[in-house]
Motif scaffolding. Structure first.
Motif, PDB file in Angstrom:
ATOM      1  N   VAL A   4       0.794  -1.146  -0.099  1.00 45.00           N
ATOM      2  CA  VAL A   4       0.232  -0.020  -0.060  1.00 45.00           C
ATOM      3  C   VAL A   4       0.811   1.153   0.014  1.00 45.00           C
ATOM      4  O   VAL A   4       0.745   2.214  -0.750  1.00 45.00           O
ATOM      5  CB  VAL A   4      -0.896   0.092   1.281  1.00 45.00           C
ATOM      6  N   LEU A   5       1.926   1.299   0.796  1.00 48.40           N
ATOM      7  CA  LEU A   5       2.921   2.342   0.596  1.00 48.40           C
ATOM      8  C   LEU A   5       3.623   2.624  -0.442  1.00 48.40           C
ATOM      9  O   LEU A   5       3.834   3.691  -0.963  1.00 48.40           O
ATOM     10  CB  LEU A   5       4.038   2.195   2.036  1.00 48.40           C
ATOM     11  N   ILE A   6       3.842   1.605  -1.040  1.00 45.88           N
ATOM     12  CA  ILE A   6       4.588   1.430  -2.349  1.00 45.88           C
ATOM     13  C   ILE A   6       3.729   2.091  -3.564  1.00 45.88           C
ATOM     14  O   ILE A   6       4.202   3.066  -4.077  1.00 45.88           O
ATOM     15  CB  ILE A   6       5.398   0.161  -2.799  1.00 45.88           C
ATOM     16  N   VAL A   7       2.443   1.631  -3.540  1.00 47.87           N
ATOM     17  CA  VAL A   7       1.454   2.013  -4.571  1.00 47.87           C
ATOM     18  C   VAL A   7       1.176   3.532  -4.222  1.00 47.87           C
ATOM     19  O   VAL A   7       1.078   4.036  -5.090  1.00 47.87           O
ATOM     20  CB  VAL A   7       0.261   1.196  -4.536  1.00 47.87           C
ATOM     21  N   GLY A   8       0.810   3.804  -3.004  1.00 44.71           N
ATOM     22  CA  GLY A   8       0.709   5.113  -2.704  1.00 44.71           C
ATOM     23  C   GLY A   8       1.803   6.088  -2.889  1.00 44.71           C
ATOM     24  O   GLY A   8       1.452   7.407  -3.473  1.00 44.71           O
ATOM     25  N   GLY A   9       2.949   5.832  -2.779  1.00 41.95           N
ATOM     26  CA  GLY A   9       4.154   6.428  -3.211  1.00 41.95           C
ATOM     27  C   GLY A   9       4.334   6.658  -4.725  1.00 41.95           C
ATOM     28  O   GLY A   9       4.348   7.912  -5.018  1.00 41.95           O
ATOM     29  N   PHE A  10       4.110   5.548  -5.220  1.00 37.11           N
ATOM     30  CA  PHE A  10       4.066   5.752  -6.658  1.00 37.11           C
ATOM     31  C   PHE A  10       2.966   6.859  -7.280  1.00 37.11           C
ATOM     32  O   PHE A  10       3.365   7.495  -8.263  1.00 37.11           O
ATOM     33  CB  PHE A  10       3.869   4.422  -7.329  1.00 37.11           C
ATOM     34  N   LEU A  11       1.779   6.534  -6.673  1.00 40.14           N
ATOM     35  CA  LEU A  11       0.697   7.459  -7.231  1.00 40.14           C
ATOM     36  C   LEU A  11       1.099   8.996  -6.993  1.00 40.14           C
ATOM     37  O   LEU A  11       0.782   9.969  -7.562  1.00 40.14           O
ATOM     38  CB  LEU A  11      -0.601   6.899  -6.671  1.00 40.14           C
ATOM     39  N   ALA A  12       1.386   9.106  -5.633  1.00 40.76           N
ATOM     40  CA  ALA A  12       1.929  10.370  -5.365  1.00 40.76           C
ATOM     41  C   ALA A  12       2.966  10.958  -6.148  1.00 40.76           C
ATOM     42  O   ALA A  12       2.941  12.149  -6.786  1.00 40.76           O
ATOM     43  CB  ALA A  12       2.729  10.754  -3.795  1.00 40.76           C
ATOM     44  N   VAL A  13       4.130  10.239  -6.745  1.00 37.27           N
ATOM     45  CA  VAL A  13       5.140  10.824  -7.628  1.00 37.27           C
ATOM     46  C   VAL A  13       4.285  10.888  -8.905  1.00 37.27           C
ATOM     47  O   VAL A  13       4.631  11.974  -9.726  1.00 37.27           O
ATOM     48  CB  VAL A  13       6.178   9.685  -7.562  1.00 37.27           C
ATOM     49  N   VAL A  14       3.501  10.064  -9.459  1.00 34.93           N
ATOM     50  CA  VAL A  14       3.019  10.228 -10.947  1.00 34.93           C
ATOM     51  C   VAL A  14       1.924  11.385 -10.837  1.00 34.93           C
ATOM     52  O   VAL A  14       2.036  12.494 -11.659  1.00 34.93           O
ATOM     53  CB  VAL A  14       1.946   9.013 -11.202  1.00 34.93           C
ATOM     54  N   PHE A  15       1.206  11.812  -9.649  1.00 37.48           N
ATOM     55  CA  PHE A  15       0.479  12.911  -9.539  1.00 37.48           C
ATOM     56  C   PHE A  15       1.317  14.091  -9.364  1.00 37.48           C
ATOM     57  O   PHE A  15       1.136  15.270 -10.062  1.00 37.48           O
ATOM     58  CB  PHE A  15      -0.374  13.078  -8.116  1.00 37.48           C
ATOM     59  N   TRP A  16       2.613  14.166  -8.822  1.00 32.42           N
ATOM     60  CA  TRP A  16       3.374  15.193  -8.706  1.00 32.42           C
ATOM     61  C   TRP A  16       4.142  15.704  -9.989  1.00 32.42           C
ATOM     62  O   TRP A  16       3.965  16.854 -10.331  1.00 32.42           O
ATOM     63  CB  TRP A  16       4.344  15.007  -7.659  1.00 32.42           C
ATOM     64  N   VAL A  17       4.481  14.651 -10.815  1.00 26.30           N
ATOM     65  CA  VAL A  17       4.922  15.001 -12.138  1.00 26.30           C
ATOM     66  C   VAL A  17       4.065  15.493 -13.011  1.00 26.30           C
ATOM     67  O   VAL A  17       4.265  16.441 -13.816  1.00 26.30           O
ATOM     68  CB  VAL A  17       5.780  13.663 -12.561  1.00 26.30           C
TER      69      VAL A  17
END
Length: 112
Positions: A4-17
């Protein structure tokens, strides 16, 4: 839990970019509040919150400026279409009619 943390972090990075790219490619006329460079800095320096701020208050929608209501005298096309002499003549006619009504005393009772 780790997934969950990995997926959440990945989604946060995608949203940020995505937020950075969207903010950078928008024309300066579509930025509200501060200048375009300031918005890009906000989005870059405050990763997720900056993107949320950008999409909620910084980004102007296309229809914000296109369909903004304005008075007819602010519309240049409307003003070009008005024949000023005809308008003045019509106003004089209406004023004369009102003056005649005042002289005749034929005022309708506004309470009825």
């Amino acid at each position: 839990m780790a997934r969950v943390l990995i997926v959440g972090g990945f989604l946060a990075v995608v949203f940020w970019v995505f937020s950075i790219v969207d903010c950078a490619v928008q024309p300066a006329t579509r930025h509200r509040g501060v200048r375009k460079g300031a918005w890009v800095a906000i989005v870059v320096l405050i990763p997720v919150i900056g993107g949320i701020l950008w999409f909620s208050i910084g980004r102007r929608r296309k229809d914000d400026s296109d369909t903004r209501p304005y008075a007819p005298d602010d519309d240049a096309e409307f003003l070009r279409g008005i024949n000023r002499k005809e308008q003045d003549a019509r106003i004089r006619e209406l004023e004369e009619e009102l003056a005649k009504l005042d002289e005749d005393g034929d005022h309708p009772d506004p309470r009825s």
